[in-house]
Write an enzyme that holds these catalytic residues in place. Structure first.
Site, short mmCIF file in Angstrom:
data_model
loop_
_atom_site.label_atom_id
_atom_site.label_comp_id
_atom_site.label_asym_id
_atom_site.label_seq_id
_atom_site.Cartn_x
_atom_site.Cartn_y
_atom_site.Cartn_z
N TYR A 1 0.73 -1.30 0.15
CA TYR A 1 -0.01 -0.08 0.04
C TYR A 1 0.87 1.20 -0.03
O TYR A 1 0.20 2.66 0.00
CB TYR A 1 -1.05 -0.14 1.29
CG TYR A 1 -2.20 -0.99 1.12
CD1 TYR A 1 -1.83 -2.11 0.16
CD2 TYR A 1 -3.35 -0.94 1.74
CE1 TYR A 1 -2.95 -2.90 0.12
CE2 TYR A 1 -4.15 -1.81 1.71
CZ TYR A 1 -4.14 -2.91 1.03
OH TYR A 1 -4.96 -3.68 0.75
N LYS B 1 3.28 -14.17 5.29
CA LYS B 1 3.51 -15.24 4.32
C LYS B 1 5.09 -15.25 4.01
O LYS B 1 5.67 -15.36 2.82
CB LYS B 1 2.83 -14.61 3.02
CG LYS B 1 2.71 -15.52 1.88
CD LYS B 1 1.83 -16.70 2.24
CE LYS B 1 1.77 -17.67 1.16
NZ LYS B 1 1.11 -18.81 1.60
N ASP C 1 -2.26 -17.79 5.38
CA ASP C 1 -3.33 -18.38 4.69
C ASP C 1 -3.98 -19.38 5.89
O ASP C 1 -5.30 -19.53 5.55
CB ASP C 1 -2.76 -19.15 3.38
CG ASP C 1 -1.35 -19.72 3.61
OD1 ASP C 1 -0.62 -19.62 4.53
OD2 ASP C 1 -0.97 -20.44 2.77
N ASP D 1 -5.74 -5.87 5.94
CA ASP D 1 -6.88 -5.39 5.42
C ASP D 1 -7.78 -6.41 5.09
O ASP D 1 -8.92 -6.22 5.47
CB ASP D 1 -6.42 -4.62 3.98
CG ASP D 1 -7.23 -3.66 3.39
OD1 ASP D 1 -8.40 -3.69 4.12
OD2 ASP D 1 -7.41 -3.40 2.26
#
Ligand code: NAP
Length: 488
Positions: free
Chosen positions: A135, A182, A215, A239
């Protein structure tokens, strides 16, 4: 802008009504705060769609910035970024201008709001890094067919958000913090967050610290959401995850948030401007009222915060529901009726729902954050040159091999979207027009000087279109880059 007189210790707050349903839900929250007896006054300012329409590309006028600089606390409605006026989101502008690096999004099961997860005791908080990561908004269309978005994460940024998560856990009486990343795929960026979390966790021995892959975290949130108390994560992951957690407790109309910085804090509902229901007095103001509760805690108005929170819980338990959460066949109340009901319940409490005890949040001290250690030895061992090419991998590889023949550089490999395609590996890669060509020094000693790199680019540009170069650095012998899929 309205600036009211501030007698005694009345705390001025900047209010931005925002777009769409913003003015309706913000007005409801302001009325409830006023009725609670909290000693605040409002400085009403503009930002968002109307400001873009006036031709200001940031969507945030100087008077609003000035007010926030003065008050340091903002109660904010949702802001739209209308296509055709401004390129940047006014929300992101505000977050970046005031470095509100921590986004705190609590999701707690609410009385009377029936969801598939009702009765499971969902009571967790997502703490999302708010200014870095994808972002940062640094994007390039590098070739006609391939776009790039830079994912920038800093050690200081990771440390700030991790410390905020642990400090929040203490203030909120929580016993565990999960760090969701991740890092298995993005070893340098997401891995930095994981490593920072693991470095800082021992400073908080009273809190159990666990790393979890993002995940699996999403999966676990749907299977066993009650296992989580605080989840700290990077900007985009947070987010998405925090909208998921809003869904667990009944939807966006119920989810509050705080954007915390060292100087300024902004409080807003998680939802957007919901233009489909704007101006009809039907939007749910709960998220905005609960955001005001977070704001009151932040300024130390704990009694008013607690009175409002108890009144909201009781109102929901009484079945006073707006259309988004009303059970089929039950009359839905309007935005203003809901606010009236909360005001009527101030000073009352449900015997069935208890609030957790809250201690003041100790913000991480910016001056004591560990700056990255400077390496003693740096070496540039090569460079990745990104080129546009519409032929085969073999043809490109052959051309580049010939280009560096007899020079101190050799072509190590060519990759396409991260997978090595030259020398060939046998992988069935669909190639696009964007290729990374990795050149390294033939010698295992010495460093790639800029003059050599520039001469490579000059010769290369006579044959190919290049658009981006990245040096391959080693810091104290450790590679500061990753290998391509299939690269030895
Ligand atoms: P949204 O405004 O959150 O609305 C999505 C849907 O959620 C609405 O259509 C409505 O669904 C429901 N909803 C949201 N808030 C509600 C409330 N308080 N009460 C009842 N229902 C509510 O998301 P969006 O449509 O994706 O975004 C619209 C605009 O808001 C965009 O311009 C976006 O950029 C902006 N936005 C701003 C912020 C912010 O300022 N922080 C955050 C997100 C989005 P129903 O169809 O069921 O009525």
């Amino acid at each position: 802008m309205t600036v009211e007189a501030t007698p005694g210790d009345v705390r001025p707050i900047t209010v931005i009504a925002g777009d769409g349903i913003g003015p309706e839900v913000v007005r409801a929250a302001m009325r409830v705060v006023e009725a609670s007896g909290a000693r605040v006054c409002w400085e009403e300012c503009e930002a968002g769609a109307r400001v873009f329409q006036k031709g200001l590309a940031t969507g945030v006028p100087p008077e609003t910035i000035e007010s926030i600089r003065r008050t340091r606390v903002v109660l904010k409605g949702p802001l739209e970024t209308p296509v055709g006026y401004g390129e940047k989101s006014a929300n992101v502008t505000l977050r970046k201008l005031f470095e509100t690096y921590g986004n705190i999004r609590p999701a707690r099961e609410l009385p009377g709001v029936v969801t598939p997860f009702h009765g499971r005791g969902v009571d967790l908080v997502v703490i999302r890094e708010n200014v870095e990561d994808l972002y940062a908004g640094i994007e390039h269309l590098q070739t006609p067919g391939v776009a790039q978005c830079l994912k920038l994460m800093s050690q200081v940024g990771c440390e700030k958000i991790v410390r905020l998560a642990f400090e929040f856990a203490r203030a909120d009486g929580r016993r565990s913090v999960h760090c969701a990343t991740k890092a298995n795929i993005m070893k340098l960026t997401e891995g930095l967050l994981q490593r920072t979390f693991e470095r800082i966790a021992p400073e908080y021995p009273d809190i159990t610290a666990k790393h979890i892959l993002i995940d699996n975290c999403a999966h676990q949130l749907v299977r066993h959401p009650e296992q989580f108390e605080v989840i700290v994560t990077s900007n985009m992951n947070g987010d998405i995850l925090s909208d998921l957690t809003s869904g667990l407790i009944g939807g966006l109309g119920l989810a509050p948030s705080a954007n915390i910085g060292n100087e300024v804090a902004m409080f807003e509902a998680v939802h957007g401007s919901a233009p489909d229901i704007a101006g009809r007095n039907v939007a749910n103001p709960t998220a905005m009222i609960l955001s005001a509760v977070l704001m009151l805690r932040h300024i130390g108005a704990f009694d008013a915060a607690a009175r409002i929170k108890r009144a909201v819980l009781l109102t929901l338990e009484q079945g006073v529901h707006t259309a988004d959460i009303a059970a089929p066949g039950h009359r839905a109340v309007s935005t203003t009726e809901f606010a009236d009901a909360v005001i009527g319940n101030l000073g009352k409490e449900s015997p069935n729902w208890h609030m957790r005890e809250w201690r003041p949040l100790r913000l991480p001290d910016a001056s004591s954050l560990r700056q990255p250690a400077l390496p003693t030895h740096r070496r540039v061992i090569g460079a990745d040159v990104f080129v546009e090419w519409r032929g085969t991998a073999e043809a490109l590889g052959g051309q580049l091999e010939a280009l560096v023949e007899g020079t101190p550089l050799r072509l190590k490999m060519v990759s396409n979207r991260g997978t090595r395609v030259y020398p060939p590996t046998g992988a069935l890669t669909d190639c696009v027009d964007h290729w990374r060509c990795r050149f390294v020094l033939r010698s295992v000693e010495g460093t790639l000087e800029d003059a050599l790199l520039l001469s490579l680019l000059q010769r290369l540009s006579a044959q190919l279109r290049w658009m981006h170069v990245e040096k391959l650095q080693e810091f104290d012998g450790e590679p500061a880059f990753t290998r391509a899929q299939g690269e030895d």
